[in-house]
Design an enzyme around this catalytic site. Structure first.
Site, PDB file in Angstrom:
ATOM      1  N   ARG A 242       1.017  -1.325  -0.041  1.00 52.56           N
ATOM      2  CA  ARG A 242      -0.286  -0.067  -0.048  1.00 52.56           C
ATOM      3  C   ARG A 242       1.107   1.099   0.373  1.00 52.56           C
ATOM      4  O   ARG A 242       1.967   1.412   0.430  1.00 52.56           O
ATOM      5  CB  ARG A 242      -0.870  -0.060   1.574  1.00 52.56           C
ATOM      6  CG  ARG A 242      -2.178  -1.031   1.204  1.00 52.56           C
ATOM      7  CD  ARG A 242      -3.313  -0.418   0.222  1.00 52.56           C
ATOM      8  NE  ARG A 242      -4.376  -2.251   0.052  1.00 52.56           N
ATOM      9  CZ  ARG A 242      -4.884  -2.975  -0.970  1.00 52.56           C
ATOM     10  NH1 ARG A 242      -3.236  -2.945  -1.347  1.00 52.56           N
ATOM     11  NH2 ARG A 242      -5.136  -3.768  -0.733  1.00 52.56           N
ATOM     12  N   GLU A 270      -3.099   6.960  -6.063  1.00 51.91           N
ATOM     13  CA  GLU A 270      -3.302   6.301  -7.219  1.00 51.91           C
ATOM     14  C   GLU A 270      -3.860   6.692  -8.631  1.00 51.91           C
ATOM     15  O   GLU A 270      -5.327   6.873  -7.943  1.00 51.91           O
ATOM     16  CB  GLU A 270      -3.215   4.775  -7.506  1.00 51.91           C
ATOM     17  CG  GLU A 270      -2.050   4.163  -6.090  1.00 51.91           C
ATOM     18  CD  GLU A 270      -2.256   2.535  -6.458  1.00 51.91           C
ATOM     19  OE1 GLU A 270      -3.217   2.088  -7.605  1.00 51.91           O
ATOM     20  OE2 GLU A 270      -1.605   2.107  -5.841  1.00 51.91           O
ATOM     21  N   HIS A 289       0.687  -0.971 -10.390  1.00 50.16           N
ATOM     22  CA  HIS A 289      -0.261  -1.464  -9.326  1.00 50.16           C
ATOM     23  C   HIS A 289      -0.542  -3.026 -10.137  1.00 50.16           C
ATOM     24  O   HIS A 289      -1.958  -3.271 -10.378  1.00 50.16           O
ATOM     25  CB  HIS A 289      -1.934  -1.253  -9.178  1.00 50.16           C
ATOM     26  CG  HIS A 289      -1.829  -0.963  -7.714  1.00 50.16           C
ATOM     27  ND1 HIS A 289      -2.828  -0.525  -6.717  1.00 50.16           N
ATOM     28  CD2 HIS A 289      -2.043  -2.545  -6.916  1.00 50.16           C
ATOM     29  CE1 HIS A 289      -3.125  -1.734  -5.724  1.00 50.16           C
ATOM     30  NE2 HIS A 289      -2.778  -3.179  -6.050  1.00 50.16           N
TER      31      HIS A 289
END
Length: 331
Positions: A242, A270, A289
């Protein structure tokens, strides 16, 4: 006795990304299947309609919380199978208050996360990123910066599913593994092949630090300016967990000094801003990601949900069960 009713609440597009048609057929061998044929994310009303009289609800990315309004329409519901990573988006206190069990597929995703962290570890120690760029520009070496997976110390922050899987992969190499996790004791660390260490020791002594911590109030910007300053020169910092665990402004300052190398699959927020230094600094590998599952790896998540259903129907323990007691520790 009525057949078990299994309701897939996620939209059609999301379902087809996770569940192959042959997998849906295997669900049909267990019970009556109800599919959401609408393409987008389901509204609360749509979820309530689909879950009506269901014994099992299958959720995934895009599903909102299973509120009292939804659950009132599903008095027979006894199990929720969350075919995604974090189960937090669908949780509500109503679930456990009504005796409904919950399983999440984080275990299926953790393997991809661990494999990605291992790839980043090897490639970064080998200095492949710089060497590849240099050879495209006409150079051939030098290679004095290359390090092997031998005799180095690797620090793992967090020994949950992904962190533990990463440690298992590391055991194939001649490396020393330190693990920082407040919820793992010395015996637990030793059982997975690592040595328990404090946070500061792990940061100070490791050649590679791989972050596998959940996003909690206790972990928010855990790697702040002072702790990042503890990292060795030439340390590789990997984050596939994270983004909020790292103070990104402090990390950017360290990276500008050229002291560290960072591989970041996650950021906070993000995506990072177009002018964020992570996008241009030469000692950062920035990924969108992808460590968990974004394509065919999603099918592993669907398979996990099916296996959990079979375990439930046969009275066996659920590997991914989430309880009211442990939910706050999840990513």
């Amino acid at each position: 006795m009525n057949a078990m009713r299994i309701a897939f609440l996620q939209g059609k597009r999301q379902r087809e990304r996770v569940f192959l048609p042959e997998l849906i057929e295997q669900f049909r061998q267990v019970g009556e299947v109800v599919l959401n044929e609408e393409a987008g994310d389901p509204s609360e009303d749509r979820m309530a309609e689909l879950a009506r009289d269901a014994d099992i609800a299958v959720t995934s990315w895009g599903c909102g919380p299973l509120t009292r309004r939804v659950l009132d329409r599903a008095p027979r519901l006894r199990l929720v199978l969350h075919a995604a990573g974090s189960v937090k988006p669908i949780l509500s206190p109503e679930l456990w208050a009504r005796g409904i069990r919950v399983s999440q597929a984080a275990a299926a995703l953790s393997r991809g996360v661990a494999e990605t962290a291992l790839v980043l570890t090897i490639a970064s120690l080998k200095d492949m990123w710089r060497l590849s760029r240099a050879t495209r520009e006409g150079a051939w070496g030098p290679t004095d910066s290359v390090r092997e997976m031998y005799g180095v110390r690797i620090g793992v922050l967090g020994a949950g599913r992904a962190g533990s899987q990463y440690i298992r992969l590391l055991r194939a190499f001649d490396v020393e593994i330190l693990v920082y996790d407040p919820y793992v004791d010395e015996a637990g660390a030793a059982a997975i092949g690592a040595r328990k260490a404090g946070l500061e020791e792990t940061l100070r002594e490791s050649d590679v630090v791989s972050v596998h911590l959940p996003s909690l109030s206790e972990t928010y910007r855990l790697l702040n300016r002072d702790r990042l300053a503890l990292l060795k020169d030439s340390c590789v910092l990997i984050n596939t967990a994270r983004g909020a665990v790292i103070d990104e402004e402090a990390l950017a300052a360290e990276l500008r000094r050229g002291r560290l190398f960072a591989c970041l699959d996650v950021t906070d927020p993000e995506p990072p801003a177009p002018d964020h230094p992570f996008r241009t600094l030469p000692n950062v590998i920035l990924l969108p990601h992808i460590a968990g599952a974004v394509s065919n790896g999603l099918h592993r998540v669907g398979r996990f949900a099916l296996e959990e259903l079979r375990s439930y129907s046969e009275g066996r323990p659920l590997e991914g069960e989430v309880t009211a007691a442990n939910a706050h520790l999840l990513a």
